[in-house]
Design a protein around this motif. Structure first.
Motif, PDB file in Angstrom:
ATOM      1  N   TYR A 290       0.851  -1.186   0.000  1.00  3.54           N
ATOM      2  CA  TYR A 290       0.000   0.000   0.000  1.00  3.54           C
ATOM      3  C   TYR A 290       0.896   1.249   0.000  1.00  3.54           C
ATOM      4  CZ  TYR A 290      -3.061  -3.761   1.604  1.00  3.54           C
ATOM      5  OH  TYR A 290      -3.732  -4.952   1.720  1.00  3.54           O
TER       6      TYR A 290
ATOM      7  N   GLU B 225      -0.534   8.186  -6.388  1.00  2.00           N
ATOM      8  CA  GLU B 225      -1.722   8.352  -5.554  1.00  2.00           C
ATOM      9  C   GLU B 225      -2.732   7.244  -5.863  1.00  2.00           C
ATOM     10  OE1 GLU B 225      -3.349  12.244  -5.849  1.00  2.00           O
ATOM     11  OE2 GLU B 225      -1.442  13.248  -5.412  1.00  2.00           O
ATOM     12  N   TYR B 226      -3.235   6.631  -4.801  1.00  2.00           N
ATOM     13  CA  TYR B 226      -4.182   5.525  -4.952  1.00  2.00           C
ATOM     14  C   TYR B 226      -5.451   5.771  -4.163  1.00  2.00           C
ATOM     15  CZ  TYR B 226      -1.158   2.297  -7.473  1.00  2.00           C
ATOM     16  OH  TYR B 226      -0.399   1.688  -8.444  1.00  2.00           O
TER      17      TYR B 226
ATOM     18  N   HIS C 149      -7.204  -1.788  -5.102  1.00  3.31           N
ATOM     19  CA  HIS C 149      -6.258  -0.678  -5.251  1.00  3.31           C
ATOM     20  C   HIS C 149      -6.483  -0.025  -6.612  1.00  3.31           C
ATOM     21  CE1 HIS C 149      -3.218  -2.919  -2.446  1.00  3.31           C
ATOM     22  NE2 HIS C 149      -4.344  -3.605  -2.501  1.00  3.31           N
TER      23      HIS C 149
ATOM     24  N   ASP D  16      -1.186  -7.831  -8.701  1.00  2.51           N
ATOM     25  CA  ASP D  16      -1.210  -6.623  -9.515  1.00  2.51           C
ATOM     26  C   ASP D  16      -1.697  -6.989 -10.917  1.00  2.51           C
ATOM     27  OD1 ASP D  16      -0.815  -4.295 -10.887  1.00  2.51           O
ATOM     28  OD2 ASP D  16       1.319  -4.109 -10.422  1.00  2.51           O
TER      29      ASP D  16
ATOM     30  N   PRO E 146      -5.428   3.393  -9.128  1.00  7.48           N
ATOM     31  CA  PRO E 146      -4.731   4.665  -9.355  1.00  7.48           C
ATOM     32  C   PRO E 146      -5.754   5.798  -9.324  1.00  7.48           C
ATOM     33  CG  PRO E 146      -3.988   2.992 -10.920  1.00  7.48           C
ATOM     34  CD  PRO E 146      -5.191   2.419 -10.216  1.00  7.48           C
ATOM     35  N   ALA E 147      -5.562   6.758  -8.432  1.00  6.83           N
ATOM     36  CA  ALA E 147      -6.622   7.720  -8.110  1.00  6.83           C
ATOM     37  C   ALA E 147      -7.081   8.542  -9.312  1.00  6.83           C
ATOM     38  CB  ALA E 147      -6.154   8.639  -6.988  1.00  6.83           C
TER      39      ALA E 147
ATOM     40  N   SER F 242      -4.678   7.566  -0.589  1.00  7.21           N
ATOM     41  CA  SER F 242      -3.317   7.544  -0.047  1.00  7.21           C
ATOM     42  C   SER F 242      -2.721   8.940   0.086  1.00  7.21           C
ATOM     43  CB  SER F 242      -2.414   6.707  -0.955  1.00  7.21           C
ATOM     44  OG  SER F 242      -2.234   7.338  -2.220  1.00  7.21           O
TER      45      SER F 242
ATOM     46  N   TYR G   4      -8.248   3.272  -2.214  1.00  2.64           N
ATOM     47  CA  TYR G   4      -8.415   1.910  -1.711  1.00  2.64           C
ATOM     48  C   TYR G   4      -9.870   1.709  -1.311  1.00  2.64           C
ATOM     49  CZ  TYR G   4      -3.341   2.175  -1.413  1.00  2.64           C
ATOM     50  OH  TYR G   4      -2.014   2.338  -1.707  1.00  2.64           O
TER      51      TYR G   4
ATOM     52  N   PHE H 167      -5.444  -2.219 -12.008  1.00  2.77           N
ATOM     53  CA  PHE H 167      -5.805  -2.199 -10.599  1.00  2.77           C
ATOM     54  C   PHE H 167      -5.028  -3.322  -9.906  1.00  2.77           C
ATOM     55  CE2 PHE H 167      -8.475  -5.440 -12.364  1.00  2.77           C
ATOM     56  CZ  PHE H 167      -8.694  -6.356 -11.351  1.00  2.77           C
TER      57      PHE H 167
END
Length: 264
Positions: A37, A87-88, A138, A57, A140-141, A120, A90, A61
């Motif tokens: 994380y 930046e993620y 997870h 992975d 990627p934001a 994150s 969750y 995502f």
């Protein structure tokens, strides 16, 4: 970590505090969490702390299963400034136990039957006083918000979202995928494209339950932009063809895209 066959199998890893001596468990756990994380400061409630993370992975995502004794973890502004991580977002689907996620002025209880999202890039705390287990998606934001047709915001962070209706299917998919990704990584990899689409649907669904404005307009524009990106080489690309590809009438497409607010 093992190398991934880009066509099918995700990159997988499993970490457990049982691999180290008890007096090194907390430091090891912090290192593990940083790999899976982001860097946090963990504070176990039990001196005989134990934890395990199974991670895969899929490219667009990642998906993990986290099991641990009671703990409180926090990510401060200082830790955020030290890191260089992407930046993620969750999304937590709780399988066992309960906890509390605090972020952006919100506080939400994490428990079975609810999903909670946190980011994150902002300070947060996760508080689990008893042993727990959860499936974590997870995302990627920046891409997650864009694919869902939403502006980046804190509206969806640390709020309880009921896992019912259509979201029940999303939850069941990710929990089933998490249960099989270590035993059948090739099969799990074949399902990855569906997972990426469902991850976007998760944010869109959450936005609807929270009453986020302009959702339908933003979704329409994102579908049109995605169609354009994938069909720019077509010589007969026009409004009518885009409308057919997006399953709307040309008039609605032009109206919605012109009214949708610009992204910052």
């Amino acid at each position: 970590m093992p190398e991934r066959d880009a066509a099918t199998s995700p990159e997988t890893a499993t970490w457990s505090t049982h691999a180290v001596d008890a007096d090194a468990a907390v430091d090891y756990w912090r290192s593990v969490r940083r790999q899976a994380y982001v860097d946090v400061a963990p504070s176990p409630y039990d001196r005989s702390f134990s934890g395990e993370i199974s991670y895969a992975d899929y490219g667009d995502f990642a998906l993990s299963v986290k099991r641990a004794s009671g703990e409180k973890v926090s990510r401060s502004s200082t830790l955020i400034s030290r890191g260089a991580e992407a930046e993620y977002l969750y999304a937590l689907f709780q399988s066992r136990g309960t906890g509390v996620v605090t972020q952006a002025g919100h506080s939400a209880e994490v428990r079975p039957g609810r999903v909670v999202i946190y980011a994150s890039a902002r300070p947060f705390s996760l508080d689990y006083r008893d042993p727990y287990e959860q499936v974590v998606v997870h995302l990627p934001a920046e891409r997650a918000f864009a694919d869902a047709g939403l502006r980046p915001s804190t509206d969806l962070l640390a709020v309880e979202i009921p896992v019912d209706g259509a979201l029940s299917s999303v939850s069941a998919f990710f929990q089933s995928l998490a249960a099989t990704q270590t035993t059948d990584p090739e099969g799990a990899g074949l399902l990855a494209p569906y997972g990426a689409n469902l991850a976007s649907s998760l944010l869109a669904y959450a936005a609807r339950t929270r009453g986020v404005q302009d959702l339908s307009l933003l979704l329409q524009r994102e579908r049109a932009l995605a169609y354009l990106r994938h069909h720019l080489g077509y010589p007969d690309l026009d409004v009518d063809r885009i409308a057919v590809g997006c399953h709307v009438c040309p008039a609605a497409l032009c109206t919605d895209c012109s009214r949708a607010p610009d992204k910052p």
